[in-house]
Design a protein around this motif. Sequence first.
Motif, PDB file in Angstrom:
ATOM      1  N   ALA A  14     -13.771  27.584 -13.444  1.00  0.00           N
ATOM      2  CA  ALA A  14     -14.229  26.681 -12.536  1.00  0.00           C
ATOM      3  C   ALA A  14     -13.410  25.886 -11.860  1.00  0.00           C
ATOM      4  CB  ALA A  14     -15.488  25.808 -13.378  1.00  0.00           C
ATOM      5  N   VAL A  15     -12.376  25.212 -12.412  1.00  0.00           N
ATOM      6  CA  VAL A  15     -11.343  24.508 -11.585  1.00  0.00           C
ATOM      7  C   VAL A  15     -10.625  25.378 -10.862  1.00  0.00           C
ATOM      8  CG1 VAL A  15      -9.129  22.928 -11.916  1.00  0.00           C
ATOM      9  CG2 VAL A  15     -11.303  22.494 -13.271  1.00  0.00           C
ATOM     10  N   THR A  16     -10.084  26.489 -11.367  1.00  0.00           N
ATOM     11  CA  THR A  16      -9.443  27.593 -10.549  1.00  0.00           C
ATOM     12  C   THR A  16     -10.102  27.805  -9.218  1.00  0.00           C
ATOM     13  OG1 THR A  16      -8.351  28.361 -12.345  1.00  0.00           O
ATOM     14  CG2 THR A  16      -8.143  29.776 -10.413  1.00  0.00           C
ATOM     15  N   ALA A  17     -11.454  27.960  -9.271  1.00  0.00           N
ATOM     16  CA  ALA A  17     -12.336  28.500  -8.210  1.00  0.00           C
ATOM     17  C   ALA A  17     -12.817  27.238  -7.427  1.00  0.00           C
ATOM     18  CB  ALA A  17     -13.548  29.106  -8.908  1.00  0.00           C
ATOM     19  N   GLN A  18     -12.513  26.199  -7.652  1.00  0.00           N
ATOM     20  CA  GLN A  18     -12.819  24.906  -7.034  1.00  0.00           C
ATOM     21  C   GLN A  18     -11.737  24.781  -5.916  1.00  0.00           C
ATOM     22  OE1 GLN A  18     -13.060  21.603  -9.261  1.00  0.00           O
ATOM     23  NE2 GLN A  18     -13.934  20.275  -8.002  1.00  0.00           N
ATOM     24  N   PHE A  19     -10.586  24.992  -5.703  1.00  0.00           N
ATOM     25  CA  PHE A  19      -9.763  24.539  -4.810  1.00  0.00           C
ATOM     26  C   PHE A  19      -9.199  25.733  -4.242  1.00  0.00           C
ATOM     27  CE2 PHE A  19      -9.774  21.020  -7.599  1.00  0.00           C
ATOM     28  CZ  PHE A  19     -10.424  19.890  -6.609  1.00  0.00           C
ATOM     29  N   PRO A  20      -8.945  25.943  -2.801  1.00  0.00           N
ATOM     30  CA  PRO A  20      -8.292  27.071  -2.006  1.00  0.00           C
ATOM     31  C   PRO A  20      -6.790  27.125  -2.506  1.00  0.00           C
ATOM     32  CG  PRO A  20      -9.757  25.890  -0.552  1.00  0.00           C
ATOM     33  CD  PRO A  20      -9.839  25.235  -1.850  1.00  0.00           C
ATOM     34  N   VAL A  36      -1.674  19.755   0.282  1.00  0.00           N
ATOM     35  CA  VAL A  36      -0.934  18.714   0.901  1.00  0.00           C
ATOM     36  C   VAL A  36      -2.172  17.986   1.721  1.00  0.00           C
ATOM     37  CG1 VAL A  36       0.550  17.947   2.675  1.00  0.00           C
ATOM     38  CG2 VAL A  36       1.297  19.786   1.164  1.00  0.00           C
ATOM     39  N   GLY A  37      -3.398  18.616   2.185  1.00  0.00           N
ATOM     40  CA  GLY A  37      -4.233  17.920   2.971  1.00  0.00           C
ATOM     41  C   GLY A  37      -5.229  17.394   1.810  1.00  0.00           C
ATOM     42  N   ARG A  38      -5.289  17.539   0.636  1.00  0.00           N
ATOM     43  CA  ARG A  38      -6.103  16.727  -0.451  1.00  0.00           C
ATOM     44  C   ARG A  38      -5.233  15.804  -1.158  1.00  0.00           C
ATOM     45  NH1 ARG A  38     -10.498  20.170  -1.518  1.00  0.00           N
ATOM     46  NH2 ARG A  38     -10.207  22.268  -0.621  1.00  0.00           N
ATOM     47  N   LEU A  39      -3.947  15.572  -0.930  1.00  0.00           N
ATOM     48  CA  LEU A  39      -3.166  14.641  -1.433  1.00  0.00           C
ATOM     49  C   LEU A  39      -3.327  13.403  -0.938  1.00  0.00           C
ATOM     50  CD1 LEU A  39       0.342  16.437  -2.450  1.00  0.00           C
ATOM     51  CD2 LEU A  39      -1.644  15.886  -4.049  1.00  0.00           C
ATOM     52  N   THR A  40      -3.555  12.129  -1.451  1.00  0.00           N
ATOM     53  CA  THR A  40      -3.589  10.738  -1.020  1.00  0.00           C
ATOM     54  C   THR A  40      -1.998  10.268  -0.881  1.00  0.00           C
ATOM     55  OG1 THR A  40      -3.823   9.669  -2.952  1.00  0.00           O
ATOM     56  CG2 THR A  40      -5.771  10.217  -1.917  1.00  0.00           C
ATOM     57  N   ALA A  62      -0.550  13.255 -13.817  1.00  0.00           N
ATOM     58  CA  ALA A  62      -1.749  14.084 -13.740  1.00  0.00           C
ATOM     59  C   ALA A  62      -2.406  13.678 -12.351  1.00  0.00           C
ATOM     60  CB  ALA A  62      -2.648  14.352 -14.858  1.00  0.00           C
ATOM     61  N   ILE A  63      -3.079  14.656 -11.791  1.00  0.00           N
ATOM     62  CA  ILE A  63      -4.110  14.292 -10.500  1.00  0.00           C
ATOM     63  C   ILE A  63      -5.080  15.161 -10.964  1.00  0.00           C
ATOM     64  CG2 ILE A  63      -4.681  14.467  -8.007  1.00  0.00           C
ATOM     65  CD1 ILE A  63      -1.754  14.799  -7.616  1.00  0.00           C
ATOM     66  N   PRO A  64      -6.128  14.532 -12.048  1.00  0.00           N
ATOM     67  CA  PRO A  64      -7.233  15.514 -12.680  1.00  0.00           C
ATOM     68  C   PRO A  64      -8.365  15.668 -11.322  1.00  0.00           C
ATOM     69  CG  PRO A  64      -6.898  13.143 -13.551  1.00  0.00           C
ATOM     70  CD  PRO A  64      -6.125  13.039 -12.432  1.00  0.00           C
ATOM     71  N   ARG A  65      -8.482  14.984 -10.432  1.00  0.00           N
ATOM     72  CA  ARG A  65      -9.479  15.636  -9.580  1.00  0.00           C
ATOM     73  C   ARG A  65      -9.135  16.762  -8.710  1.00  0.00           C
ATOM     74  NH1 ARG A  65      -6.427  12.334  -6.181  1.00  0.00           N
ATOM     75  NH2 ARG A  65      -6.029  13.161  -4.157  1.00  0.00           N
ATOM     76  N   GLU A  69      -1.960  19.033 -13.721  1.00  0.00           N
ATOM     77  CA  GLU A  69      -1.506  18.289 -15.098  1.00  0.00           C
ATOM     78  C   GLU A  69      -0.299  17.451 -14.799  1.00  0.00           C
ATOM     79  OE1 GLU A  69      -1.286  21.357 -18.080  1.00  0.00           O
ATOM     80  OE2 GLU A  69      -3.484  21.676 -17.757  1.00  0.00           O
ATOM     81  N   PRO A  70       0.123  16.534 -15.632  1.00  0.00           N
ATOM     82  CA  PRO A  70       1.485  16.020 -15.634  1.00  0.00           C
ATOM     83  C   PRO A  70       2.705  17.030 -15.707  1.00  0.00           C
ATOM     84  CG  PRO A  70       0.176  15.215 -17.369  1.00  0.00           C
ATOM     85  CD  PRO A  70      -0.565  16.278 -16.833  1.00  0.00           C
ATOM     86  N   TRP A  71       3.673  16.901 -14.960  1.00  0.00           N
ATOM     87  CA  TRP A  71       4.783  17.932 -14.766  1.00  0.00           C
ATOM     88  C   TRP A  71       6.007  17.056 -14.515  1.00  0.00           C
ATOM     89  CZ3 TRP A  71       7.055  19.777 -10.100  1.00  0.00           C
ATOM     90  CH2 TRP A  71       6.754  18.982  -8.728  1.00  0.00           C
ATOM     91  N   ALA A  72       7.080  17.529 -14.780  1.00  0.00           N
ATOM     92  CA  ALA A  72       8.490  17.040 -14.406  1.00  0.00           C
ATOM     93  C   ALA A  72       9.444  18.042 -13.479  1.00  0.00           C
ATOM     94  CB  ALA A  72       9.448  17.069 -15.595  1.00  0.00           C
ATOM     95  N   TRP A  73       9.325  17.468 -12.112  1.00  0.00           N
ATOM     96  CA  TRP A  73       9.841  18.403 -11.272  1.00  0.00           C
ATOM     97  C   TRP A  73      11.215  18.433 -11.231  1.00  0.00           C
ATOM     98  CZ3 TRP A  73      13.230  15.147  -8.902  1.00  0.00           C
ATOM     99  CH2 TRP A  73      12.990  13.817  -8.576  1.00  0.00           C
ATOM    100  N   ASN A  74      11.927  18.019 -12.124  1.00  0.00           N
ATOM    101  CA  ASN A  74      13.427  18.337 -12.095  1.00  0.00           C
ATOM    102  C   ASN A  74      13.729  19.408 -12.985  1.00  0.00           C
ATOM    103  OD1 ASN A  74      13.208  16.586 -14.326  1.00  0.00           O
ATOM    104  ND2 ASN A  74      14.885  15.749 -14.160  1.00  0.00           N
ATOM    105  N   THR A  75      12.774  20.256 -13.613  1.00  0.00           N
ATOM    106  CA  THR A  75      13.103  21.331 -14.575  1.00  0.00           C
ATOM    107  C   THR A  75      13.036  22.791 -13.809  1.00  0.00           C
ATOM    108  OG1 THR A  75      10.680  21.128 -14.997  1.00  0.00           O
ATOM    109  CG2 THR A  75      11.983  19.988 -16.253  1.00  0.00           C
TER     110      THR A  75
END
Length: 101
Positions: A14-20, A36-40, A62-65, A69-75
Amino acid sequence: MWRILINVVLAAQAVTAQFPFMNISLSWADRVDDLVGRLTLPDVMFQMAKGGAGPQGGPAPAIPRLGIEPWAWNTECLRGDANSGLATGFPQALGLAAAFK
């Protein structure tokens, strides 16, 4: 037990199908534009400020909406996973490219 597993799978679908941006059949550019258009502005600030590892970093929140999920971008391991102990570290791509100018 099976009911729980089925509910988890259905919720994930359901979450996967929710966002393009989660639709892998779309082009990379369309998916990036959608995300990017959905990020505040606070989303971007916290992702950039808190994404690295270490005492001041730690995973990006995380950005639940958006189902993120939480993640580390330097990995990304582009340069080798130097923080994993006895591992090979590679030059940064930009530094490597500059060496052959």
